[in-house]
Design an enzyme around this catalytic site. Structure first.
Site, PDB file in Angstrom:
ATOM      1  N   LEU A 176       0.883  -1.173   0.000  1.00 13.64           N
ATOM      2  CA  LEU A 176       0.000   0.000   0.000  1.00 13.64           C
ATOM      3  C   LEU A 176       0.917   1.219   0.000  1.00 13.64           C
ATOM      4  O   LEU A 176       1.996   1.192   0.617  1.00 13.64           O
ATOM      5  CB  LEU A 176      -0.889   0.018   1.247  1.00 13.64           C
ATOM      6  N   ASP A 177       0.494   2.285  -0.664  1.00 13.54           N
ATOM      7  CA  ASP A 177       1.284   3.516  -0.661  1.00 13.54           C
ATOM      8  C   ASP A 177       1.453   4.026   0.771  1.00 13.54           C
ATOM      9  O   ASP A 177       0.610   3.765   1.629  1.00 13.54           O
ATOM     10  CB  ASP A 177       0.563   4.647  -1.409  1.00 13.54           C
ATOM     11  N   LYS A 178       2.477   4.840   0.952  1.00 15.83           N
ATOM     12  CA  LYS A 178       2.700   5.453   2.272  1.00 15.83           C
ATOM     13  C   LYS A 178       1.422   6.160   2.747  1.00 15.83           C
ATOM     14  O   LYS A 178       1.049   6.085   3.912  1.00 15.83           O
ATOM     15  CB  LYS A 178       3.855   6.446   2.154  1.00 15.83           C
TER      16      LYS A 178
ATOM     17  N   HIS B  81       0.267   2.185  -7.887  1.00 17.13           N
ATOM     18  CA  HIS B  81      -0.631   3.309  -7.585  1.00 17.13           C
ATOM     19  C   HIS B  81      -1.952   3.188  -8.360  1.00 17.13           C
ATOM     20  O   HIS B  81      -2.499   4.190  -8.846  1.00 17.13           O
ATOM     21  CB  HIS B  81       0.015   4.645  -7.974  1.00 17.13           C
TER      22      HIS B  81
END
Ligand code: URA
Length: 250
Positions: free
Chosen positions: A111-113, A195
């Site tokens: 998962l993205d930051k 993303h």
């Protein structure tokens, strides 16, 4: 099938407790016990049955998970899914000793930051690949808060199987979008591109302001698991990942 066995020193050093030599010292000093009785030799072979976790203790503390386990983390915002980047990492949220485990614990995808929600982690490479394998199409459900109101055309665009992301040459697989507010939607995707959700909305001229993963396959992030908390996956949880989930969005 024959139950696998492991040498005590090899098992515990692989679980990050100490070096094999140090484990042998601990055993000699009576600090490792099986069913309450000290195991005096580090080279003793143990049967790797699931109940070993409850039967073995080190300095009076129950054993960490045996190799081949998985957990769910409620990933908070601002932490990174990486072993080595700067800043807070998802691995910092687990017991420190687990960083030294071999096989290492990895995230199942990323998962993205700045994305929160359900993140699976495991040291079981076969399980990891079963979940992320493109052939299994394990769906992932996200809740997105958007900068601009939905236009009403997004669900058809995402379902079309023809939407292209910038810089790519293969269209996205159909994905299901359910609007749940003027600027809020639940989106289920069946692949895991970089993303992906943010770029899907960007492809339609919108912008994701907040993103949260709620479900993987048929496994939901439990409501009582607060951000930053984790718990081990049960056999039932793992089975749920591979079950077709219902489509309710509440
Ligand atoms: N899609 C994104 O854009 N970000 C994530 O973290 C997961 C899916």
């Amino acid at each position: 099938m024959k139950t696998p066995t492991a040498r005590l020193d090899k098992l515990l050093s692989g679980m990050g407790y100490a070096s094999r030599r140090e484990i042998q010292m601990l055993a000699r000093n009576g600090r490792i016990r099986l069913d309450g009785a000290p195991l005096s030799a580090g080279d003793e072979r143990l049967k790797l049955t699931p109940d070993l976790e409850d039967r073995l203790d080190v300095d009076g503390e129950g054993l960490d998970p045996l190799p081949g386990f998985a957990l769910m983390l409620h990933k908070p915002l601002g932490v990174t899914c990486s072993h080595k980047e700067a800043g807070p990492l998802v691995y910092d949220l687990l017991p420190a000793r687990w960083r030294r485990r071999e096989p290492a614990i990895s995230t199942v995808g990323r998962l993205d930051k700045e994305t929160s929600g359900l993140l699976l982690m495991t040291d079981d490479g076969a399980l990891l690949h079963r979940i992320i394998s493109p052939r299994r199409h394990v769906p992932k459900r996200y809740r997105a808060h958007l900068a601009r109101p939905l236009e009403g055309t997004e669900a058809a665009a995402f379902a079309s199987g023809t939407l292209m992301l910038e810089g790519e040459d293969k269209p996205l697989k159909p994905a299901e979008l359910e609007p749940v507010g003027e600027r809020e939607a639940v989106l289920t995707v069946h692949e895991g591109r970089y993303h992906q959700v943010r770029r899907m909305f960007a492809a339609l001229g919108n912008h994701v302001e907040a993103l949260h993963r709620e479900r993987i396959g048929g496994l939901d992030l439990p409501e009582d698991l607060a951000a930053g908390q984790w718990r081990r996956l049960t056999v039932e949880d793992i089975a749920a990942i591979f079950l077709a989930p219902s489509s309710d969005t509440r």
